[in-house]
Design an enzyme around this catalytic site. Structure first.
Site, PDB file in Angstrom:
ATOM      1  N   LYS A  83       0.875  -1.169   0.000  1.00  0.00           N
ATOM      2  CA  LYS A  83       0.000   0.000   0.000  1.00  0.00           C
ATOM      3  C   LYS A  83       0.910   1.215   0.000  1.00  0.00           C
ATOM      4  CE  LYS A  83      -4.545   0.938   0.724  1.00  0.00           C
ATOM      5  NZ  LYS A  83      -5.753   0.187   0.410  1.00  0.00           N
ATOM      6  N   GLY A 183     -25.760   2.013   3.781  1.00  0.00           N
ATOM      7  CA  GLY A 183     -24.901   2.685   2.805  1.00  0.00           C
ATOM      8  C   GLY A 183     -25.250   2.252   1.395  1.00  0.00           C
ATOM      9  N   GLY A 185     -24.144   3.456  -1.503  1.00  0.00           N
ATOM     10  CA  GLY A 185     -23.190   4.083  -2.414  1.00  0.00           C
ATOM     11  C   GLY A 185     -22.935   3.167  -3.593  1.00  0.00           C
ATOM     12  N   LYS A 186     -21.729   3.246  -4.134  1.00  0.00           N
ATOM     13  CA  LYS A 186     -21.423   2.465  -5.341  1.00  0.00           C
ATOM     14  C   LYS A 186     -21.644   0.975  -5.093  1.00  0.00           C
ATOM     15  CE  LYS A 186     -17.270   4.345  -5.711  1.00  0.00           C
ATOM     16  NZ  LYS A 186     -17.350   5.400  -4.680  1.00  0.00           N
ATOM     17  N   VAL A 187     -21.123   0.464  -3.968  1.00  0.00           N
ATOM     18  CA  VAL A 187     -21.259  -0.977  -3.701  1.00  0.00           C
ATOM     19  C   VAL A 187     -22.676  -1.310  -3.234  1.00  0.00           C
ATOM     20  CG1 VAL A 187     -20.398  -2.935  -2.369  1.00  0.00           C
ATOM     21  CG2 VAL A 187     -18.805  -1.135  -3.056  1.00  0.00           C
ATOM     22  N   GLY A 188     -23.204  -0.517  -2.301  1.00  0.00           N
ATOM     23  CA  GLY A 188     -24.526  -0.791  -1.727  1.00  0.00           C
ATOM     24  C   GLY A 188     -25.611  -0.870  -2.792  1.00  0.00           C
TER      25      GLY A 188
HETATM   26  N1  NAD Z   1     -15.740   0.409  -4.091  1.00  0.00           N
HETATM   27  C1  NAD Z   1     -15.041  -0.700  -3.906  1.00  0.00           C
HETATM   28  O1  NAD Z   1     -14.642  -1.364  -4.860  1.00  0.00           O
HETATM   29  C2  NAD Z   1     -14.737  -1.182  -2.514  1.00  0.00           C
HETATM   30  C3  NAD Z   1     -13.891  -2.284  -2.367  1.00  0.00           C
HETATM   31  C4  NAD Z   1     -13.641  -2.781  -1.078  1.00  0.00           C
HETATM   32  C5  NAD Z   1     -14.211  -2.132   0.013  1.00  0.00           C
HETATM   33  N2  NAD Z   1     -15.005  -1.035  -0.169  1.00  0.00           N
HETATM   34  C6  NAD Z   1     -15.565  -0.401   1.016  1.00  0.00           C
HETATM   35  O2  NAD Z   1     -16.988  -0.467   0.956  1.00  0.00           O
HETATM   36  C7  NAD Z   1     -17.570   0.689   1.527  1.00  0.00           C
HETATM   37  C8  NAD Z   1     -18.470   1.362   0.509  1.00  0.00           C
HETATM   38  O3  NAD Z   1     -17.713   1.681  -0.633  1.00  0.00           O
HETATM   39  P1  NAD Z   1     -18.365   2.523  -1.850  1.00  0.00           P
HETATM   40  O4  NAD Z   1     -17.368   2.453  -2.936  1.00  0.00           O
HETATM   41  O5  NAD Z   1     -19.769   2.078  -2.067  1.00  0.00           O
HETATM   42  O6  NAD Z   1     -18.356   3.982  -1.214  1.00  0.00           O
HETATM   43  P2  NAD Z   1     -19.352   5.172  -1.537  1.00  0.00           P
HETATM   44  O7  NAD Z   1     -18.682   6.390  -1.003  1.00  0.00           O
HETATM   45  O8  NAD Z   1     -19.783   5.156  -2.968  1.00  0.00           O
HETATM   46  O9  NAD Z   1     -20.668   4.838  -0.669  1.00  0.00           O
HETATM   47  C9  NAD Z   1     -20.752   4.976   0.696  1.00  0.00           C
HETATM   48  C10 NAD Z   1     -22.204   5.331   1.008  1.00  0.00           C
HETATM   49  O10 NAD Z   1     -22.391   5.313   2.418  1.00  0.00           O
HETATM   50  C11 NAD Z   1     -23.183   6.420   2.779  1.00  0.00           C
HETATM   51  N3  NAD Z   1     -22.970   6.722   4.190  1.00  0.00           N
HETATM   52  C12 NAD Z   1     -21.938   7.393   4.764  1.00  0.00           C
HETATM   53  N4  NAD Z   1     -22.105   7.469   6.098  1.00  0.00           N
HETATM   54  C13 NAD Z   1     -23.245   6.800   6.375  1.00  0.00           C
HETATM   55  C14 NAD Z   1     -23.943   6.517   7.573  1.00  0.00           C
HETATM   56  N5  NAD Z   1     -23.490   6.930   8.752  1.00  0.00           N
HETATM   57  N6  NAD Z   1     -25.104   5.815   7.501  1.00  0.00           N
HETATM   58  C15 NAD Z   1     -25.582   5.402   6.294  1.00  0.00           C
HETATM   59  N7  NAD Z   1     -24.948   5.638   5.130  1.00  0.00           N
HETATM   60  C16 NAD Z   1     -23.811   6.344   5.163  1.00  0.00           C
HETATM   61  C17 NAD Z   1     -22.770   7.510   1.820  1.00  0.00           C
HETATM   62  O11 NAD Z   1     -23.749   8.530   1.712  1.00  0.00           O
HETATM   63  C18 NAD Z   1     -22.588   6.730   0.524  1.00  0.00           C
HETATM   64  O12 NAD Z   1     -23.796   6.661  -0.212  1.00  0.00           O
HETATM   65  C19 NAD Z   1     -16.397   1.558   1.999  1.00  0.00           C
HETATM   66  O13 NAD Z   1     -16.109   1.252   3.349  1.00  0.00           O
HETATM   67  C20 NAD Z   1     -15.252   1.080   1.126  1.00  0.00           C
HETATM   68  O14 NAD Z   1     -13.993   1.278   1.739  1.00  0.00           O
HETATM   69  C21 NAD Z   1     -15.294  -0.556  -1.397  1.00  0.00           C
END
Ligand code: NAD
Length: 360
Positions: A83, A183, A185-188
């Protein structure tokens, strides 16, 4: 560039190599941590963050690079763990010259370390870094990259969740289960789609009204609750933390009603000991770094020339790995988080040892 490479230096916490990079003109200050190359070149993202001190930046890179070694080992990749951190406020100091200077330091390691996106760095930044080094993943599709890694992250989380469901209820499906997604977001968002397709009832929350609007428009049957604490206290079978780290803590675990936790967020356990608290409450925790490895599987595939179907097949195997970990946890009488660490260490030792069989 300062380098120390030692496994017995206490400052390096067992890492193979830690490289300090500085380029005064562009303002670059970075640290690259290589925890292990036992399974292959170290892969892990670059975090661009305004750390309070160099010590804080060093502590983070040591911690994160170690975590990547474990994640990559269990993802079945022929990659070790590394990293990097760039110390500074990306809003103020990020520039083409700084990113390219960083790229030259990555190149100088001659393939011992491959970088990717992390907090504060994006696909467009990887394209810039790639102008100076071959050892970069997470580039844009136009530049031969894998694109948005959340697609396979969500797919992998879904596979891990299926394995956990099978362990608890005997069937590898979420059909008829209530799954709480914290959450969107992108993954959710992608995960919600897989769950709805599988016949699960989804309950969800997000702090961003745009995410709530998206779910109302796309999946009108998803029930929305006010916040993450309401979700934790809700009558759900599975809890999927997909927002920030530390979702499983001394407040949430005693209140949690779900039997299974499986989600995308990194570092879900707020502190050591939480995994035991979960086990004592009879809650099955599918370790975060096992089930969320689809993203690294997706970007790692770029090294071979990106092929989505191959990467998806690899991410699908998260189902088998999660199953194996849950069985090992039962057999050895330890929480799944401990079983996962043991399995990762075993692969690093068993496969890493093969390098002592010299080829020339
Ligand atoms: N994107 C990836 O490929 C990936 C890979 C491994 C791990 N992750 C982990 O997965 C998680 C989500 O990643 P992502 O890419 O979807 O991020 P993202 O920023 O697109 O989505 C995160 C979502 O969580 C919401 N959020 C923030 N605080 C909150 C709370 N207190 N209650 C409810 N919702 C809340 C945000 O509004 C946002 O919609 C992160 O922890 C990230 O580190 C992501």
């Amino acid at each position: 560039m300062g380098v120390f490479a030692s496994t017995d230096d206490p400052g390096s916490a067992g890492h193979e190599q830690v490289v300090f990079c500085q380029d005064k003109q562009s303002g670059l200050k970075a640290i690259i941590g290589i925890y292990s190359t036992a399974l292959g070149p170290a892969l892990g993202g670059t975090r661009f963050y305004p750390y309070a001190s160099e010590e804080a930046a060093l502590a983070d890179v040591l911690d994160l690079s170690r975590g990547m070694a474990y994640k990559n080992a269990l993802a079945g990749l022929d990659l070790g763990g590394g990293k990097a951190v760039i110390w500074g406020d990306p809003e103020r100091v990020k520039s083409e010259a700084l990113l390219r200077a960083y790229g030259r330091f990555v190149q100088s390691l001659a393939g011992r370390y491959y970088t990717a996106c992390d907090v504060g760095t994006y696909v467009a930044d990887m394209d810039v870094i790639a102008r100076e080094t071959r050892y970069v993943t997470g580039r844009s599709v136009e530049h031969g990259g894998a694109g948005d890694s959340s697609v396979l992250t969500a797919w992998g989380v879904f596979q891990g969740m299926r394995a956990a469901a099978e362990h608890v209820w005997g069937v590898p499906t979420l059909r008829g289960r209530r799954v709480g997604v914290a959450g969107l977001g992108k993954v959710g968002k992608h995960l919600t789609g897989h769950l709805v397709d599988d016949g699960a009832e989804v309950v969800a929350t997000d702090v961003d009204p745009r995410a709530l609007e998206w779910v109302r428009a796309t999946h009108p049957r998803v029930e929305l609750v006010t916040d993450a604490s309401a979700l934790v206290a809700a009558d759900i079978d599975v809890y999927a933390p997909c927002a920030l780290g530390g979702a499983l803590n001394d407040d949430t675990v005693p209140a949690l009603r779900a039997r299974v936790v499986a989600g995308a967020a990194n570092n879900q356990l707020a502190h050591p000991g939480i995994e035991k608290l979960l086990a004592d409450r009879g809650i099955l925790y599918a370790p975060d770094y096992v089930v969320n490895a689809g993203g690294v599987i997706q970007v790692a595939d770029e090294i071979e020339g990106f092929n989505f179907d191959r990467a998806k097949l690899r991410a699908t195997r998260i189902y088998d790995t999660t199953r194996q970990i849950l069985r090992l946890a039962d057999d050895e009488g330890v929480p799944p988080a401990v079983a996962a660490d043991r399995l990762a260490e075993r692969r690093m030792a068993d496969v890493g040892r093969l390098r002592t069989i010299h080829l020339r």
